[in-house]
Structure formats: structure tokens, C-alpha cells
Design a protein around this motif. Structure first.
Motif, mmCIF file in Angstrom:
data_model
loop_
_atom_site.group_PDB
_atom_site.id
_atom_site.type_symbol
_atom_site.label_atom_id
_atom_site.label_comp_id
_atom_site.label_asym_id
_atom_site.label_seq_id
_atom_site.Cartn_x
_atom_site.Cartn_y
_atom_site.Cartn_z
ATOM 1 N N ILE A 199 0.823 -1.211 0.000
ATOM 2 C CA ILE A 199 0.000 0.000 0.000
ATOM 3 C C ILE A 199 0.855 1.258 0.000
ATOM 4 C CG2 ILE A 199 -1.647 1.338 1.381
ATOM 5 C CD1 ILE A 199 -2.856 -1.349 2.253
ATOM 6 N N VAL A 200 1.875 1.320 0.873
ATOM 7 C CA VAL A 200 2.663 2.550 0.977
ATOM 8 C C VAL A 200 3.534 2.777 -0.253
ATOM 9 C CG1 VAL A 200 2.678 2.466 3.492
ATOM 10 C CG2 VAL A 200 4.552 1.394 2.234
ATOM 11 N N MET A 201 3.780 1.729 -1.032
ATOM 12 C CA MET A 201 4.542 1.918 -2.265
ATOM 13 C C MET A 201 3.654 2.378 -3.416
ATOM 14 S SD MET A 201 7.721 1.516 -1.723
ATOM 15 C CE MET A 201 8.355 1.363 -3.401
ATOM 16 N N VAL A 202 2.406 1.945 -3.419
ATOM 17 C CA VAL A 202 1.477 2.328 -4.502
ATOM 18 C C VAL A 202 0.871 3.695 -4.234
ATOM 19 C CG1 VAL A 202 -0.696 1.736 -5.646
ATOM 20 C CG2 VAL A 202 0.963 -0.064 -5.092
ATOM 21 N N TYR A 203 0.441 3.929 -2.991
ATOM 22 C CA TYR A 203 -0.205 5.188 -2.636
ATOM 23 C C TYR A 203 0.784 6.038 -1.839
ATOM 24 C CZ TYR A 203 -4.385 2.810 -4.199
ATOM 25 O OH TYR A 203 -5.302 2.142 -4.963
ATOM 26 N N THR A 204 1.699 6.664 -2.566
ATOM 27 C CA THR A 204 2.792 7.395 -1.926
ATOM 28 C C THR A 204 2.397 8.805 -1.503
ATOM 29 O OG1 THR A 204 3.583 8.078 -4.113
ATOM 30 C CG2 THR A 204 4.555 6.096 -3.161
ATOM 31 N N LYS A 205 1.348 9.362 -2.069
ATOM 32 C CA LYS A 205 0.917 10.702 -1.678
ATOM 33 C C LYS A 205 -0.067 10.633 -0.516
ATOM 34 C CE LYS A 205 1.696 12.968 -6.126
ATOM 35 N NZ LYS A 205 2.845 13.725 -5.608
ATOM 36 N N THR A 206 -1.042 9.797 -0.640
ATOM 37 C CA THR A 206 -2.006 9.592 0.436
ATOM 38 C C THR A 206 -2.272 8.104 0.546
ATOM 39 O OG1 THR A 206 -3.812 9.951 -1.140
ATOM 40 C CG2 THR A 206 -3.131 11.821 0.196
ATOM 41 N N GLY A 207 -2.041 7.525 1.707
ATOM 42 C CA GLY A 207 -2.189 6.087 1.860
ATOM 43 C C GLY A 207 -3.308 5.733 2.802
ATOM 44 N N ALA A 251 -1.205 3.779 11.003
ATOM 45 C CA ALA A 251 -0.788 5.181 11.081
ATOM 46 C C ALA A 251 0.264 5.543 10.037
ATOM 47 C CB ALA A 251 -0.276 5.493 12.479
ATOM 48 N N ILE A 252 1.210 4.656 9.776
ATOM 49 C CA ILE A 252 2.275 4.973 8.818
ATOM 50 C C ILE A 252 1.711 5.123 7.416
ATOM 51 C CG2 ILE A 252 4.283 3.973 7.643
ATOM 52 C CD1 ILE A 252 5.340 3.096 10.304
ATOM 53 N N SER A 253 0.764 4.265 7.038
ATOM 54 C CA SER A 253 0.189 4.384 5.698
ATOM 55 C C SER A 253 -0.658 5.641 5.560
ATOM 56 C CB SER A 253 -0.651 3.143 5.359
ATOM 57 O OG SER A 253 -1.761 3.031 6.226
ATOM 58 N N ASN A 254 -1.319 6.062 6.645
ATOM 59 C CA ASN A 254 -2.080 7.312 6.591
ATOM 60 C C ASN A 254 -1.171 8.527 6.559
ATOM 61 O OD1 ASN A 254 -4.746 6.514 6.426
ATOM 62 N ND2 ASN A 254 -5.003 6.338 8.622
ATOM 63 N N GLY A 255 0.016 8.401 7.131
ATOM 64 C CA GLY A 255 0.942 9.528 7.184
ATOM 65 C C GLY A 255 2.092 9.423 6.220
ATOM 66 N N VAL A 256 1.955 8.607 5.148
ATOM 67 C CA VAL A 256 3.070 8.397 4.227
ATOM 68 C C VAL A 256 3.510 9.694 3.560
ATOM 69 C CG1 VAL A 256 1.558 7.813 2.284
ATOM 70 C CG2 VAL A 256 3.893 6.930 2.347
ATOM 71 N N SER A 257 2.591 10.640 3.359
ATOM 72 C CA SER A 257 2.949 11.900 2.714
ATOM 73 C C SER A 257 3.799 12.787 3.614
ATOM 74 C CB SER A 257 1.686 12.654 2.294
ATOM 75 O OG SER A 257 0.872 12.941 3.417
ATOM 76 N N ALA A 258 3.914 12.434 4.900
ATOM 77 C CA ALA A 258 4.739 13.218 5.815
ATOM 78 C C ALA A 258 6.214 12.802 5.768
ATOM 79 C CB ALA A 258 4.219 13.074 7.246
ATOM 80 N N PHE A 259 6.528 11.724 5.036
ATOM 81 C CA PHE A 259 7.910 11.257 4.947
ATOM 82 C C PHE A 259 8.698 12.066 3.919
ATOM 83 C CE2 PHE A 259 6.019 7.676 7.009
ATOM 84 C CZ PHE A 259 7.039 7.045 7.700
ATOM 85 N N ALA A 314 8.638 5.041 4.009
ATOM 86 C CA ALA A 314 7.503 4.566 4.795
ATOM 87 C C ALA A 314 7.519 3.047 4.908
ATOM 88 C CB ALA A 314 6.195 5.040 4.173
ATOM 89 N N ARG A 315 7.859 2.366 3.832
ATOM 90 C CA ARG A 315 7.892 0.899 3.857
ATOM 91 C C ARG A 315 8.946 0.391 4.838
ATOM 92 N NH1 ARG A 315 9.186 -2.359 -1.607
ATOM 93 N NH2 ARG A 315 11.157 -1.232 -1.333
ATOM 94 N N ARG A 316 10.127 0.989 4.796
ATOM 95 C CA ARG A 316 11.179 0.554 5.717
ATOM 96 C C ARG A 316 10.804 0.831 7.169
ATOM 97 N NH1 ARG A 316 16.447 2.826 2.280
ATOM 98 N NH2 ARG A 316 16.388 1.197 0.658
ATOM 99 N N THR A 317 10.206 1.989 7.413
ATOM 100 C CA THR A 317 9.785 2.316 8.774
ATOM 101 C C THR A 317 8.706 1.358 9.249
ATOM 102 O OG1 THR A 317 10.275 4.650 8.323
ATOM 103 C CG2 THR A 317 8.939 4.170 10.258
ATOM 104 N N LEU A 318 7.775 1.003 8.362
ATOM 105 C CA LEU A 318 6.712 0.059 8.694
ATOM 106 C C LEU A 318 7.283 -1.294 9.093
ATOM 107 C CD1 LEU A 318 3.661 -0.774 8.666
ATOM 108 C CD2 LEU A 318 4.006 -1.388 6.267
#
Length: 477
Positions: free
Chosen positions: A89-97, A248-256, A264-268
Motif C-alpha cells: 500500500i505505501v509503495m502504490v499510494y505514496t501521496k495519500t495512503g 498510522a504509517i500508511s495514513n501519514g506516508v505523505s509526511a515522509f 515509509a515501507r522501511r519504517t513500517l
């Protein structure tokens, strides 16, 4: 232009204003992001294993400690597949997850409101649960503060709101330290405990102590050691609360910081590995020491383990207190995860006109200030209504996030079938299985926890979805 009194006061309280061009400067690196976005998830280590034992011990007594590890393993399996799903998910939806955007893009905005309602409920209750649990830890050590539990909890929520209103970077500075302190203290306790157990210096203690939960008896040692399937499922449901906050990380992916998806993927992955390791470690120590939950919630299972592991000497006492302090800190800051995820989520939903559009505006310090204020009001109301009592809240708050997991996995299955990128079949299986597992957990929660408060969520869900759709209908008119 002359500045009004309110604007000057805002400058004094929140600091100088930031402009939209400075938004990229407020992005988070992996280290800061782990500290800001993971406390809710990682802090569940403090009570995940205890919640499983709270169901097993009254049913089967000492046999519960043999069943604890299999139940923990089942929770880790769910964690593994949900993590794999969110890596996609965080790789496909990089602006808003997050599950809302996945559902929106693949099922349409109306169906996505199911995920929106689930996450709104989850984020709102998470603030109250984490803060109430932190206050319970404080009052366990300082019983004289018990009458002021509600006031303490409300003050902590207001402090969190203030930190986040100052901007995401300021919040990371305040809330990252407790996360790493908790990981260090809990990891150290687990390592020392396992070493002492290997050397034969750590042993089981009696579970027949005053104030502990009622002790059941296993009449026959069979496949489930006397526990019924319902008891095992109920214990698994309690342990499943350890996975809250994974969204939370997928919802906040745009903050990275860029590349946001990869970071985001590595942090997840780091967050999930940390959570899984600590939960297994705490369960292992509970299996070895026979730490038992207490009716009053204090001393906690983790506190007993720390006492058994470090002993009663001066150094041991200091390390014990450090573990307790880290638990209090992480439980409080765990509520801060919602202050990062909730404003992003509501801004997405409001952008689609299913919530008031003023939730899309960035404030004085480029944070979604209106979303932060709304969450603060809801969190304070829940704490006051529940008298800052964890037991009245914890039974229901995991249903929302597992519904989100279910919608996210199903949405990614639809995405893979539509785009058929290289490796899509394998990814489809991973996301589909994660969705099925999460859906099963939702059903287990709803059935086993129905009389303990899950009925409220079952009723609230359709009401909230209907309200979101009505708001959208009014905007369209």
C-alpha cells in the motif's frame, strides 16, 4: 497590515507562522517518523500479553501460561500478513495512503466511507485508551492521584494537542524519545530475563496471590488444555489489540521525506518487527515467571516481570523504575499517533466532501489544526464519559482498525487485478489473505466482545457511514 490580538496570541503560543512553501521542510526522516507514528502500535506491548492472560487464567488456571505462546503466535501471524499487505500500500499510494484511499480508488468514494468510519472510530478511541492506560500506570505507582485520574488524562490530551498544533517537526522532537526509551528498556528486560532463565536463575511464581484475577482449573489436559474454542478466540481477540496503530504509517506516508514510499515501507517493517519481537518476549517472560494480571490492573504483568528479572537490589530497583517510567511515557505518547493519523485521514475524507471542508485547511504551523482540535474534543469527551477507565474502552477500539485492514487488503486485490503489474498474482494472494484474516478478526471481536461494548460499535458504524453520505449529498446539492 495591523495584527489583531488573536493573531499575536497565536504567534506567542504556537511560534511564528509557516508558509506553504515551507511544507517540504516539515517532512520526517525514518528515525523521527518511527518515533512519531509508531508509539500507539509499539506501546501495545505493555498490555497485549496481559490481556490474553486476563481471559485464559480464569478459564484454565496455570495451564494458561502454556496456551499463551500459541495465542501469541496466532497474533504474530496476523501481524506478518498485515505488514506484507501494507508494504504494498505505501509503495502504490505514496501521496495519500491508508485503507480509506485504497478503498476510494478501487471501490469508489461511497464504499470507502466504511473504511473512513472505521478509522475515525479507531483513532478517536485510541487517544482515550492510551491516555487512560498511562494514567492508570501513574496512579498505580502513586495511589494518592487516583481521584484526579480524569483531570490528569484531560491535561495530557491537551498537552498533546498543543505539541501537534506547533507543527509535525516539533511533535517529533517531543514524542520520539519515549518510543526509543521504551524499546531500549523492554528489549533489555527481555534479553536479561531470557539469559537468566537459560542460566536457571529465573523461576515460576505462585499465581494464587491476593488481588489477582480469579484462577480457573483445567479439568482435563487435551488439545486446548481444558480451554474451549470460545475462550481461545476471546483471548486471541484481546491479543489482537496489539496490532492497533499499524495503519498510522500508511495514513501519514505523505509526511515522509522523499522517496516517501520507500521510507515509509522501511519504517513500517522496523515498527512491525519491533512490535512482534517485544510481544513474543513479554509472553515468553510471562510463561517463565507466571506473572498474573490483577483485578485492579496494578501491578501490571510487565511490572511483575521487571521485578522478577532485575531483582530487589539497588541497581535492580533503578532498572525496574526505568521500565515503569518508559511504560508510562509510551502509553501517553501512543495517543499522539492519532494526532498524526486522524488529521490526515479527515483531510482526505473532507477533500471528497464527506466531511466539512474546513478539515482540509492547514493551520498556523502547517498542521491540520482543525482536525487536531476535533480529535482533542472527542478524546476529552470519551475520557470524561468513561471516567478515564480503560476497561470500558479497550473492548471495542480494535474493531475499527481491523475493519480498515480488511478494506485495505480487499482494495489492493482489486488494484492488482485491474493493473496486472509484474508479480501481481503473488501480491494479490498476500493482500487477499491479509484481508481475510483481518475480516475474521473483526467477526471474532464482534462476537466475543459483543456484551463488553462491541454492540456500541456495531450500532455506531452504520450511523456514522450514513452521516458521512448525508454530508456529501448536501455538498453535492
Amino acid at each position: 497590515m495591523p495584527e489583531g490580538l488573536g493573531y499575536r496570541l497565536k504567534n506567542r503560543l504556537l511560534g511564528p507562522p509557516l508558509t506553504s512553501e515551507q511544507l517540504h521542510e516539515q517532512k520526517l526522516g525514518k528515525v523521527a517518523a518511527l518515533g512519531v507514528l509508531s508509539p500507539d502500535c509499539i506501546s501495545s506491548t505493555a498490555y497485549g500479553s496481559e490481556e490474553m492472560l486476563r481471559i485464559l487464567i480464569p478459564a484454565v488456571g496455570v495451564a494458561a501460561f502454556s496456551l499463551l505462546l500459541p495465542v501469541t503466535a496466532a497474533v504474530i501471524v496476523v501481524l506478518f500478513f498485515v505488514t506484507l499487505s501494507y508494504r504494498e500500500i505505501v509503495m502504490v499510494y505514496t501521496k495519500t495512503g491508508g485503507s480509506y484511499m485504497v478503498s476510494r480508488e478501487n471501490f469508489g468514494p461511497r464504499v470507502a466511507q466504511v473504511a473512513a468510519a472505521a478509522l475515525i472510530i479507531d483513532y478517536s478511541v485510541t487517544v482515550a485508551v492510551q491516555v487512560a492506560a498511562g494514567t492508570a500506570a501513574v496512579t498505580s505507582a502513586l495511589p494518592g492521584l487516583l481521584p484526579a485520574s480524569v483531570e490528569i488524562s484531560v491535561a495530557v490530551v491537551l498537552l498533546m494537542a498543543y505539541g501537534n498544533l506547533r507543527g509535525l517537526r516539533e511533535a517529533s522532537k517531543v514524542f520520539a524519545l519515549p518510543t526509543y526509551l521504551f524499546i531500549l528498556c523492554m528489549g533489555g528486560m527481555v534479553v536479561v530475563g531470557l539469559v537468566r532463565a537459560a542460566l536457571g536463575d529465573l523461576h515460576a511464581h505462585s499465581i494464587h496471590v491476593q488481588g489477582a484475577v480469579s484462577i480457573g482449573h483445567a479439568p482435563d489436559v487435551g488439545l486446548l488444555m481444558g480451554a474451549s474454542v470460545f475462550v481461545m478466540l476471546k483471548s486471541f481477540a484481546n491479543g489482537g489489540s496489539s496490532l492497533t496503530g499499524l495503519e498510522a504509517i500508511s495514513n501519514g506516508v505523505s509526511a515522509f521525506r522523499p522517496p516517501s514510499g520507500r521510507n515509509a515501507r522501511r519504517t513500517l517493517v522496523v515498527m512491525s518487527v519491533t512490535l512482534g519481537t517485544l510481544v513474543v518476549g513479554v509472553s515468553l517472560l510471562a510463561r517463565i515467571t507466571h506473572a498474573v494480571p490483577y483485578l485492579a490492573g496494578s501491578p501490571t504483568v510487565v511490572a511483575q516481570e521487571a521485578e522478577y528479572v532485575f531483582g530487589h537490589g539497588a541497581l535492580g530497583r533503578a532498572l525496574y523504575l526505568l521500565v515503569i517510567v518508559s511504560n508510562v511515557a509510551i502509553l501517553y505518547t501512543g495517543g499522539n499517533t492519532s494526532f498524526n493519523g486522524f488529521p490526515f485521514l479527515t483531510s482526505f475524507v473532507a477533500h471528497d466532501s464527506f466531511l466539512p471542508r474546513w478539515l482540509t485547511r492547514r493551520g498556523h504551523r502547517l498542521a491540520f489544526s482543525n482536525g487536531i482540535i476535533v480529535l482533542t474534543v472527542i478524546g476529552v469527551a470519551l475520557l470524561v464519559a468513561s471516567n478515564s477507565n480503560v476497561d470500558s474502552l479497550v473492548a471495542v477500539y480494535a474493531i475499527g482498525v481491523f475493519t480498515g485492514f480488511t478494506m485495505a487488503g480487499a482494495g489492493m486485490v482489486r488494484y492488482h487485478r485491474r493493473h496486472r503489474l509484474p508479480g501481481w498474482r503473488k501480491r494479490q494472494v498476500i493482500n487477499g489473505f491479509a484481508s481475510l484474516l483481518s475480516g475474521a478478526v473483526v467477526i471474532i471481536f464482534a462476537v466475543t466482545k459483543f456484551t463488553q461494548g462491541a454492540w456500541l460499535v456495531v450500532i455506531l458504524f452504520p450511523v456514522l457511514v450514513y452521516a458521512l453520505i448525508r454530508i456529501n449529498r448536501r455538498y453535492r446539492r
